[in-house]
Design a protein around this motif. Structure first.
Motif, PDB file in Angstrom:
ATOM      1  N   HIS A 137     -12.354 -13.468   7.108  1.00 34.78           N
ATOM      2  CA  HIS A 137     -13.565 -13.780   7.860  1.00 34.78           C
ATOM      3  C   HIS A 137     -13.256 -14.740   9.008  1.00 34.78           C
ATOM      4  N   GLU A 138     -12.461 -15.786   8.747  1.00 36.03           N
ATOM      5  CA  GLU A 138     -12.127 -16.752   9.793  1.00 36.03           C
ATOM      6  C   GLU A 138     -11.358 -16.087  10.930  1.00 36.03           C
ATOM      7  N   ALA A 139     -10.417 -15.215  10.570  1.00 39.05           N
ATOM      8  CA  ALA A 139      -9.629 -14.527  11.590  1.00 39.05           C
ATOM      9  C   ALA A 139     -10.510 -13.611  12.437  1.00 39.05           C
ATOM     10  N   GLU A 140     -11.401 -12.865  11.781  1.00 37.22           N
ATOM     11  CA  GLU A 140     -12.272 -11.938  12.493  1.00 37.22           C
ATOM     12  C   GLU A 140     -13.235 -12.686  13.424  1.00 37.22           C
ATOM     13  N   GLN A 146       3.728 -11.466  10.757  1.00 37.33           N
ATOM     14  CA  GLN A 146       2.710 -10.984   9.822  1.00 37.33           C
ATOM     15  C   GLN A 146       2.618 -11.870   8.581  1.00 37.33           C
ATOM     16  N   ARG A 147       3.653 -12.633   8.325  1.00 43.58           N
ATOM     17  CA  ARG A 147       3.638 -13.564   7.193  1.00 43.58           C
ATOM     18  C   ARG A 147       3.049 -14.925   7.572  1.00 43.58           C
ATOM     19  N   GLY A 148       2.600 -15.061   8.814  1.00 42.73           N
ATOM     20  CA  GLY A 148       1.948 -16.288   9.238  1.00 42.73           C
ATOM     21  C   GLY A 148       2.864 -17.324   9.837  1.00 42.73           C
ATOM     22  N   ALA A 149       4.165 -17.045   9.944  1.00 37.52           N
ATOM     23  CA  ALA A 149       5.100 -17.962  10.574  1.00 37.52           C
ATOM     24  C   ALA A 149       5.180 -17.668  12.066  1.00 37.52           C
ATOM     25  N   ILE A 150       5.849 -18.551  12.807  1.00 38.78           N
ATOM     26  CA  ILE A 150       5.950 -18.397  14.257  1.00 38.78           C
ATOM     27  C   ILE A 150       7.419 -18.283  14.644  1.00 38.78           C
ATOM     28  N   VAL A 151       7.763 -17.202  15.323  1.00 38.50           N
ATOM     29  CA  VAL A 151       9.108 -17.049  15.866  1.00 38.50           C
ATOM     30  C   VAL A 151       9.115 -17.676  17.255  1.00 38.50           C
ATOM     31  N   HIS A 152       9.866 -18.760  17.402  1.00 37.95           N
ATOM     32  CA  HIS A 152       9.886 -19.476  18.674  1.00 37.95           C
ATOM     33  C   HIS A 152      10.979 -18.986  19.615  1.00 37.95           C
ATOM     34  N   ARG A 153      12.034 -18.427  19.049  1.00 37.59           N
ATOM     35  CA  ARG A 153      13.146 -18.039  19.913  1.00 37.59           C
ATOM     36  C   ARG A 153      14.002 -16.989  19.215  1.00 37.59           C
ATOM     37  N   ASN A 209       5.292 -16.410   1.792  1.00 38.32           N
ATOM     38  CA  ASN A 209       4.535 -15.606   0.838  1.00 38.32           C
ATOM     39  C   ASN A 209       3.139 -16.147   0.586  1.00 38.32           C
ATOM     40  N   THR A 210       2.680 -17.020   1.473  1.00 30.23           N
ATOM     41  CA  THR A 210       1.314 -17.516   1.418  1.00 30.23           C
ATOM     42  C   THR A 210       0.400 -16.498   2.081  1.00 30.23           C
ATOM     43  N   PRO A 211      -0.656 -16.067   1.399  1.00 30.03           N
ATOM     44  CA  PRO A 211      -1.532 -15.044   1.986  1.00 30.03           C
ATOM     45  C   PRO A 211      -2.090 -15.467   3.337  1.00 30.03           C
ATOM     46  N   ILE A 212      -1.851 -14.653   4.346  1.00 29.75           N
ATOM     47  CA  ILE A 212      -2.351 -14.897   5.691  1.00 29.75           C
ATOM     48  C   ILE A 212      -3.109 -13.650   6.142  1.00 29.75           C
ATOM     49  N   HIS A 213      -4.267 -13.855   6.738  1.00 29.62           N
ATOM     50  CA  HIS A 213      -5.073 -12.726   7.193  1.00 29.62           C
ATOM     51  C   HIS A 213      -5.028 -12.646   8.713  1.00 29.62           C
ATOM     52  N   VAL A 224      -5.066  -7.955  24.742  1.00 32.40           N
ATOM     53  CA  VAL A 224      -4.966  -7.962  23.288  1.00 32.40           C
ATOM     54  C   VAL A 224      -5.330  -9.351  22.768  1.00 32.40           C
ATOM     55  N   PHE A 225      -6.154  -9.376  21.734  1.00 32.19           N
ATOM     56  CA  PHE A 225      -6.548 -10.620  21.063  1.00 32.19           C
ATOM     57  C   PHE A 225      -6.036 -10.549  19.623  1.00 32.19           C
ATOM     58  N   GLU A 226      -5.340 -11.561  19.201  1.00 38.39           N
ATOM     59  CA  GLU A 226      -4.831 -11.566  17.824  1.00 38.39           C
ATOM     60  C   GLU A 226      -4.965 -12.961  17.237  1.00 38.39           C
ATOM     61  N   GLY A 227      -5.485 -13.026  16.022  1.00 32.40           N
ATOM     62  CA  GLY A 227      -5.648 -14.303  15.350  1.00 32.40           C
ATOM     63  C   GLY A 227      -5.257 -14.225  13.891  1.00 32.40           C
ATOM     64  N   THR A 228      -4.796 -15.325  13.361  1.00 38.20           N
ATOM     65  CA  THR A 228      -4.475 -15.415  11.936  1.00 38.20           C
ATOM     66  C   THR A 228      -5.215 -16.607  11.342  1.00 38.20           C
ATOM     67  N   ALA A 229      -5.570 -16.468  10.075  1.00 40.40           N
ATOM     68  CA  ALA A 229      -6.292 -17.541   9.389  1.00 40.40           C
ATOM     69  C   ALA A 229      -6.111 -17.385   7.884  1.00 40.40           C
TER      70      ALA A 229
END
Length: 291
Positions: free
Chosen positions: A270-273, A57-64, A206-210, A261-266
């Protein structure tokens, strides 16, 4: 990695593993949970689920997410491998307590090629925690003992993070070149509290991610039928995560078709939607055309 002598780590000439200093895109994260009780099924690993959710939810990626035994060599190896794979953040969970099988910080020190050393601020935190416990009638004394001193010994260069609901502090170690190793206690309430305090110190978290999400029920339960279409949509919308789930119970009713399920972050809502809606509509169009 270092050689253990007398409870300390003597660093070898070889430097600690480093992730690439130049990072493009989201923060790459690996989680290492520690405890034989996890490997033997005595307890459920709720901490990894919490961390994966919050980090994503913070925009990072958990790889493992890796589970290892209560052994400093196993812990050190897991951390070394995560950093070698290029993780920008390695989060360990558990093994910060006073008992002999609580050896996470020794493993971290081993992996990073540094000794353990008593940290004065960590000592203050531990002393304050035992004073609180004595006031609550949970312990008989507040004095620092050799066993309690173990809670204050951090990898050199690490900083303690306050544990509001327990005794052992969390630890954050910043490495040359940018990577971070963060150590959390294993009790879920303490893990969550320390994580929020620690994450506040990592700018990239802590960078705003939508985030935007859509889901639909496919007309078929056969996921294999959907795969050619899904592959095409994934290629056309690489920023959208698309996942199918076999039919099952949802909100009190049993679904007949696979759930998609479709999920996107931006950077903007607006970009995410737009990305998520576009991917879903493209899937519906391809499915309707029989392609």
């Amino acid at each position: 990695r270092g050689e253990r002598k007398g409870g300390r780590v003597v660093p070898h000439a070889k430097s600690a593993p480093r992730a690439p200093s130049e990072r493009v895109g989201p923060l790459h994260v690996e989680v290492v949970t520690i405890g034989r009780e996890l490997l033997r099924g005595y307890v459920t690993d709720v901490n990894s689920r919490f961390l994966a959710t919050d980090i994503s939810q913070r925009g990072a990626i958990v790889h493992r997410i890796t589970v290892v035994d209560d052994q400093d060599q196993a812990i050190a190896r897991a951390i070394t491998e995560a950093l070698t794979r290029g993780a920008n953040l390695v989060v360990t969970v558990g093994g910060l307590g006073p008992t002999s099988d609580d050896c996470t910080l020794a493993g971290v020190a081993d992996a990073l090629g540094v000794p353990l050393g008593v940290h004065p601020h960590a000592t203050e935190m531990v002393e304050a925690a035992f004073k609180r416990l004595k006031d609550e009638g949970q312990v008989a004394s507040t004095g620092m003992t050799r066993t309690r001193e173990k809670l204050c010994a951090l990898p050199v260069g690490g900083q303690p993070v306050a544990n509001e609901f327990g005794v052992p502090p969390g630890v954050i170690v910043r490495l040359p070149g940018g990577p971070v190793v963060a150590c959390l206690p294993g009790t879920p309430r303490e893990c969550e509290s320390v994580w929020h305090a620690l994450a506040a110190e990592i700018k990239e978290l802590n960078t705003p991610i939508h985030r935007a999400q859509r889901e639909l029920e496919a007309p078929t339960a056969d996921e294999s039928v959907l795969q050619p279409i899904l592959t095409r949509v994934r290629d056309e919308y690489p920023t959208v995560w698309i996942k199918t789930f076999a039919p099952g119970w949802k909100r009190g009713r049993r679904t007949r078709g696979a759930r998609v399920v479709f999920e996107g972050t931006a950077n903007t809502r607006h970009e995410a939607e737009v990305a998520v809606e576009g991917a879903m509509q493209r899937l519906l169009a391809l499915a309707g055309a029989g392609k």
